[in-house]
Design a protein around this motif. Sequence first.
Motif: not given
Length: 312
Positions: A13-17, A227-235, A298-304
Amino acid sequence: MINSRRVVTRLITNMFKFIDIGANLTDPMYEGCYHGSKKHEGDLDEVLKRAFNQGLEKIMVTGGNLEESQKGLELAKTHERLFTTAGCHPTRCGEFEDSGDPEKYIKDLTTLILSNKDKIVAVGECGLDYDRLHFCPKDIQLKYFEKQFAIAEEVKLPMFLHSRNCSDDFLDIIKRNKHRITGGVVHSFTGSKEEAAALIEEGLYIGINGCSLKTQENIDAMCSIPLERMMIETDAPWCEIRPTHAGAKFIKTTFPTKKKEKWEKGFCVKSRNEPANIIQVLEVIATARSEDINTVAETVYRNTMEMFFKES
């Protein structure tokens, strides 16, 4: 053996940021209130503990109007990993005129942001929502969406954007005003491949959450986004990935839950989304796209980081 298993789970569970770009943490559900009825004690501390244990480095609390933006700011001040947005959601734009002084409402939002740029990282949530015109008519939405670009221009922050069933009008306003802003993300995207391409063409990022992964058409649109234009969220507490959703088959990580009426410390509330579930969004995206999950994370983290936290 049991202890060993627990250790392995913690390592995984701690593998990703993560950075959750949209979480409505001022919602009464986190105080145990549902539709005006108290069901359990407030558990936001537990929700945040699960989030941080899951790898959430930062959470952006969504500001839906002036009052909510102020509450989001107060919450953000309580923890170094919490930040917030400030703006007025399209369905609440009637507040500008109901206040009796629309220009003061705009000025108050602007002053709030300028005085707290260490914690307020975006202007919004603002945009257009033609699915819910019963909350605010189209002409009012159009007028005050455009006016919030003046706020973004003055405070020099990116925008946290909302677009529902309004693609042409939304794009027209973006095209007229994009020179005034430092960037933006269209959060909770549920549009088509064509709409995604048009938004990207205007230099915007696209936020993906459970609402973006309901149907196969949604997933196909998500897969078309670079992927370079994506971010993630939960809302959160909305937009969970439900068992009936097309994306559900790709979920690998689940959390123990109980119904709100049987709330118990240490359990998630059934059907109430929370930031820890961002791992599920990542899993669906990576699997549906047949991409390495570490690369996606890593990519969505860097984008954000590049959009909202350049100086962090």
